[in-house]
Scaffold this motif. Structure first.
Motif, mmCIF file in Angstrom:
data_model
loop_
_atom_site.group_PDB
_atom_site.id
_atom_site.type_symbol
_atom_site.label_atom_id
_atom_site.label_comp_id
_atom_site.label_asym_id
_atom_site.label_seq_id
_atom_site.Cartn_x
_atom_site.Cartn_y
_atom_site.Cartn_z
ATOM 1 N N LEU A 157 12.419 -14.356 1.349
ATOM 2 C CA LEU A 157 11.264 -14.544 2.390
ATOM 3 C C LEU A 157 10.468 -15.601 1.415
ATOM 4 O O LEU A 157 10.517 -15.693 0.503
ATOM 5 C CB LEU A 157 10.521 -13.258 2.196
ATOM 6 N N PRO A 158 9.779 -16.344 2.664
ATOM 7 C CA PRO A 158 8.859 -17.281 2.089
ATOM 8 C C PRO A 158 7.560 -16.867 1.298
ATOM 9 O O PRO A 158 7.310 -15.551 1.547
ATOM 10 C CB PRO A 158 8.416 -18.043 3.265
ATOM 11 N N ASP A 159 7.144 -17.539 0.300
ATOM 12 C CA ASP A 159 5.917 -17.232 -0.562
ATOM 13 C C ASP A 159 4.725 -17.531 0.322
ATOM 14 O O ASP A 159 4.758 -18.341 1.062
ATOM 15 C CB ASP A 159 6.037 -18.013 -1.811
ATOM 16 N N ASP A 160 3.742 -16.775 -0.012
ATOM 17 C CA ASP A 160 2.448 -17.015 0.193
ATOM 18 C C ASP A 160 1.366 -17.394 -0.755
ATOM 19 O O ASP A 160 1.725 -17.086 -1.990
ATOM 20 C CB ASP A 160 1.844 -15.718 0.781
ATOM 21 N N PRO A 161 0.873 -18.625 -0.808
ATOM 22 C CA PRO A 161 -0.191 -18.906 -1.645
ATOM 23 C C PRO A 161 -0.958 -18.108 -2.122
ATOM 24 O O PRO A 161 -1.567 -17.129 -1.231
ATOM 25 C CB PRO A 161 -0.841 -20.275 -1.165
ATOM 26 N N LEU A 162 -1.785 -18.150 -3.262
ATOM 27 C CA LEU A 162 -2.469 -17.282 -3.697
ATOM 28 C C LEU A 162 -4.016 -16.896 -2.909
ATOM 29 O O LEU A 162 -4.341 -15.839 -2.763
ATOM 30 C CB LEU A 162 -3.208 -17.765 -5.243
ATOM 31 N N ASP A 163 -4.364 -18.429 -2.319
ATOM 32 C CA ASP A 163 -5.622 -17.737 -1.477
ATOM 33 C C ASP A 163 -5.326 -17.012 -0.080
ATOM 34 O O ASP A 163 -6.341 -16.103 0.118
ATOM 35 C CB ASP A 163 -6.364 -19.293 -0.943
ATOM 36 N N VAL A 164 -4.104 -16.960 0.183
ATOM 37 C CA VAL A 164 -3.744 -15.990 1.239
ATOM 38 C C VAL A 164 -3.448 -14.645 0.705
ATOM 39 O O VAL A 164 -3.806 -13.562 1.361
ATOM 40 C CB VAL A 164 -2.398 -16.780 1.850
#
Length: 319
Positions: A75-82
């Motif tokens: 699965l794709p990662d989400d960045p930390l701000d998200v």
């Protein structure tokens, strides 16, 4: 009291408030503990204060980071701000539900709103050149070094428990939604905002807001927001009933009532370690320096007594 005369109070608490000692942080744990938090905050509702609540998110965002790690191949990662935004929403939901239920029992017609809050930071902040905040799961040295080499992480051994990713922790400058938060609170609603210190954003070269891979100290953001909205009282809830001088030494002693000048002297003398009470005391100092009248540090169990002046550590600004 007329609406304009009501005190606006901000309460800041940590992300560990939602997870008790020895608990795993399940949905049931969060519901049970948010119900306890809501009952605690009813002491302020019963006094008819306008109320804004902020909270940490360390354990929760750590869980999301670990989920990212475990599912990276599929699965794709989400960045930390998200991820910070996700925890603002989920923890805000827990608090909304618990607070609304507590209000319904008392037949009090006040509403609760969660604001997914953006906080502006300076892209030239020195923190971006010196990441210092450990986040996410503990890793072996070999695995951490592999992430460093493949993903560009900065890493550090943490507390003898393993290696962790380091991210910047820049200073909060301004809460973007500050006026909305103030107006909702002044209208009598309870506002949950700035979860985890808020979502760090910067202004890019095209004058657009852009999320950044960083975390902001929630106590410092709470101090900025309290000043932005004109709060008359900042309450920081922590694990201890009072602030202590000479912590862990034979000369250890609690602080009762302290002026800003006295607190600044204690802070400059190194009484408050950066990893524990330091950011909380710094947040109080910044709030009082910017015109705040009163602040308080205590734990949830003593909040009622602290409001009555019978517990906690109390701080007053310059007269």
């Amino acid at each position: 009291m007329k609406k304009a005369d009501k005190q606006l109070v901000m309460v800041a608490m940590g992300g560990h408030a939602f997870i008790g000692k020895g608990e795993k942080g399940t949905y049931e744990d969060h519901v049970r503990n948010s119900d306890k938090i809501a009952q605690c905050l009813m002491h302020l509702v019963d006094r008819d204060y306008d109320l804004v609540v902020t909270h940490g998110n360390g354990p929760q965002v750590g869980t999301l980071l670990r989920q990212n790690e475990m599912s990276r191949d599929e699965l794709p990662d989400d960045p930390l701000d998200v991820l910070v935004a996700m925890t603002e929403g989920s923890l805000g939901y827990y608090m909304q539900q618990s607070l609304l239920n507590a209000l319904r029992v008392r037949e009090i017609r006040r509403y609760v709103v969660t604001v997914v809050t953006q906080v502006l930071v300076d892209q030239q902040d020195p923190a971006f050149d010196n990441p210092s905040k450990p986040i996410g799961p503990f890793l072996s040295k070999e695995e951490a070094e592999m992430r460093r080499d493949t993903l560009g992480w900065q890493i550090r051994e943490d507390a003898g428990r393993g290696w962790r990713r380091l991210v910047p922790s820049p200073q909060p400058l301004k809460v973007v939604q500050r006026q909305m938060i103030r107006d909702a609170a002044r209208a009598g609603h309870i506002v949950v905002a700035c979860g985890g210190g808020g979502i760090p954003i910067k202004v890019d070269a095209d004058n657009r807001y852009t999320g950044v891979e960083a975390v902001i100290d929630k106590d410092l953001t709470s101090s900025v927001l309290a000043s932005n909205i004109g709060a008359s009282l900042l309450i920081i809830l922590t694990d201890v009933p009072q602030v202590l001088l000479d912590f862990g030494k034979p000369t250890e002693r609690p602080l009762g009532a302290v002026t800003l000048e006295e607190l600044e002297a204690y802070f400059d003398a190194g009484h408050f370690p950066p990893g524990s009470m330091g950011p909380k005391v710094e947040a109080v100092i910044r709030f009082l320096r910017s015109g705040g009248r009163r602040a308080m540090i205590t734990n949830a169990a003593n909040l009622k007594q602290a409001i009555e002046g019978r517990a906690g550590t109390h701080f007053v600004g310059r007269i």
